[in-house]
Design an enzyme around this catalytic site. Structure first.
Site, PDB file in Angstrom:
ATOM      1  N   ASP A  90      20.932   8.232  20.177  1.00 63.47           N
ATOM      2  CA  ASP A  90      20.737   8.260  18.719  1.00 63.47           C
ATOM      3  C   ASP A  90      21.753   7.377  18.002  1.00 63.47           C
ATOM      4  O   ASP A  90      22.952   7.446  18.291  1.00 63.47           O
ATOM      5  CB  ASP A  90      20.936   9.693  18.198  1.00 63.47           C
ATOM      6  CG  ASP A  90      19.623  10.424  17.985  1.00 63.47           C
ATOM      7  OD1 ASP A  90      18.574   9.765  17.831  1.00 63.47           O
ATOM      8  OD2 ASP A  90      19.658  11.667  17.959  1.00 63.47           O
ATOM      9  N   GLU A 189       8.989  15.431  14.516  1.00 62.52           N
ATOM     10  CA  GLU A 189       9.726  16.703  14.473  1.00 62.52           C
ATOM     11  C   GLU A 189       9.172  17.611  13.383  1.00 62.52           C
ATOM     12  O   GLU A 189       9.061  17.226  12.220  1.00 62.52           O
ATOM     13  CB  GLU A 189      11.228  16.427  14.233  1.00 62.52           C
ATOM     14  CG  GLU A 189      12.045  17.723  14.195  1.00 62.52           C
ATOM     15  CD  GLU A 189      13.536  17.534  14.368  1.00 62.52           C
ATOM     16  OE1 GLU A 189      14.004  16.401  14.572  1.00 62.52           O
ATOM     17  OE2 GLU A 189      14.259  18.558  14.280  1.00 62.52           O
TER      18      GLU A 189
HETATM   19  O1  KIV Z   1      19.377  14.819  17.957  1.00 62.62           O
HETATM   20  C1  KIV Z   1      18.437  15.394  18.516  1.00 62.62           C
HETATM   21  O2  KIV Z   1      18.628  16.310  19.339  1.00 62.62           O
HETATM   22  C2  KIV Z   1      17.081  14.973  18.182  1.00 62.62           C
HETATM   23  C3  KIV Z   1      15.957  15.779  18.743  1.00 62.62           C
HETATM   24  C4  KIV Z   1      15.826  17.059  18.025  1.00 62.62           C
HETATM   25  C5  KIV Z   1      14.690  15.020  18.732  1.00 62.62           C
HETATM   26  O3  KIV Z   1      16.907  14.037  17.486  1.00 62.62           O
END
Ligand code: KIV
Length: 271
Positions: A90, A189
């Protein structure tokens, strides 16, 4: 002759083929080496180094505070434990929203410094230009629509998104836009299952759902939630496969008792 068995690594192409073949994709979050090793060995296709690390690893209320440096640290740890799974990292809040130069620079740092295989970022039209530039630089991008936790202060709640017609229409448009921008997959989500079904059918790239029903091309859960490490998070969409909180409390309680009673260590447990 080598006895070493080659592992077939999961790539973005594998996921595309899985969608075409109607095979479901299993994705799970991971934040450290030890769990990444176990999950990789267990056959998880995609490991997400989620910015949910901000919640479950650092104890923050939201994903907003986690930094790019902290995400890089978690991703480095996960990558060391992985042999087969595709690793998605991310981009945290603040590392891509300002402009596409900053977004590209953040994505490049993740790829160079972690050994991860791809990045994920939240949002639709507003991040499409950044996605195009990151993809043009050779970095695979996973999109994320619906509930986007980095925008929690804009929405004010973690409730189900896109229940109303207007928001659902925008989500459908954004999904197509992200596909055109070059995303290899899309997280959906906490949206109605019927909407997730429609979006999944409208796209050639795979969708990965969390709280978005059974018609997405794959599913993702946060490891602490599905293993029951958090016993105070019980949304409807969550299936708990273990109750680790209870089991750990029991095991650690037994250890404390054994130390206090001088039962541990015994004669076999010493030199
Ligand atoms: O940061 C995370 O765990 C996520 C998931 C919920 C898809 O983005």
């Amino acid at each position: 002759m080598s006895v070493h068995k080659e592992v077939k690594k999961v790539t973005t192409h594998t996921l595309q083929k899985m969608k075409s073949a109607g095979e479901k994709i299993a994705m799970l979050t991971a934040y450290d080496y030890s769990f990444a090793r176990i999950f990789d060995e267990s056959g998880v296709d995609v490991l997400l180094v989620g910015d949910s690390a901000s919640n479950v690893m650092a104890g923050h209320d939201t994903t907003v505070p986690i930094t790019l440096e902290q995400m890089i640290y978690h991703a480095q740890c996960v990558v060391r434990g992985v042999n087969r799974s595709l690793v998605v990292v991310d981009l945290p809040f603040g590392s891509y929203q300002s402009n596409s130069d900053i977004a590209l620079a953040s994505a490049i740092r993740i790829m160079k410094e972690t050994g991860g295989h791809s990045i994920k970022l939240e949002g639709g039209e507003e991040v499409a230009e950044s996605i195009r530039r990151i993809v043009n630089a050779g970095i695979p991008v996973m999109g994320h629509l619906g509930l986007t936790p980095q925008s929690i202060y804009k929405f004010g709640t973690y409730s189900v998104r896109a229940k109303e017609e207007e928001e659902a229409e925008k989500l459908k448009k954004d999904a197509l836009l992200l596909q055109e921008a070059g995303c290899f997959a899309l997280v959906l989500e906490k949206i109605p299952a019927s909407l997730a079904k429609e979006v999944s059918a409208s796209l050639t790239i795979p969708t990965i759902g969390i709280g978005a029903g059974n018609d997405c091309d794959g599913q993702v859960l946060v490891m602490h939630d599905m293993l029951g490490i958090n016993n105070d998070f019980n949304p409807r969409f969550l299936r708990k496969y273990l109750n680790l909180h209870e089991q750990i409390v029991q095991a650690v309680g037994n250890y404390v008792q054994d130390v206090r009673s001088r039962d541990f260590p015994n004669e076999q447990e010493q030199y």
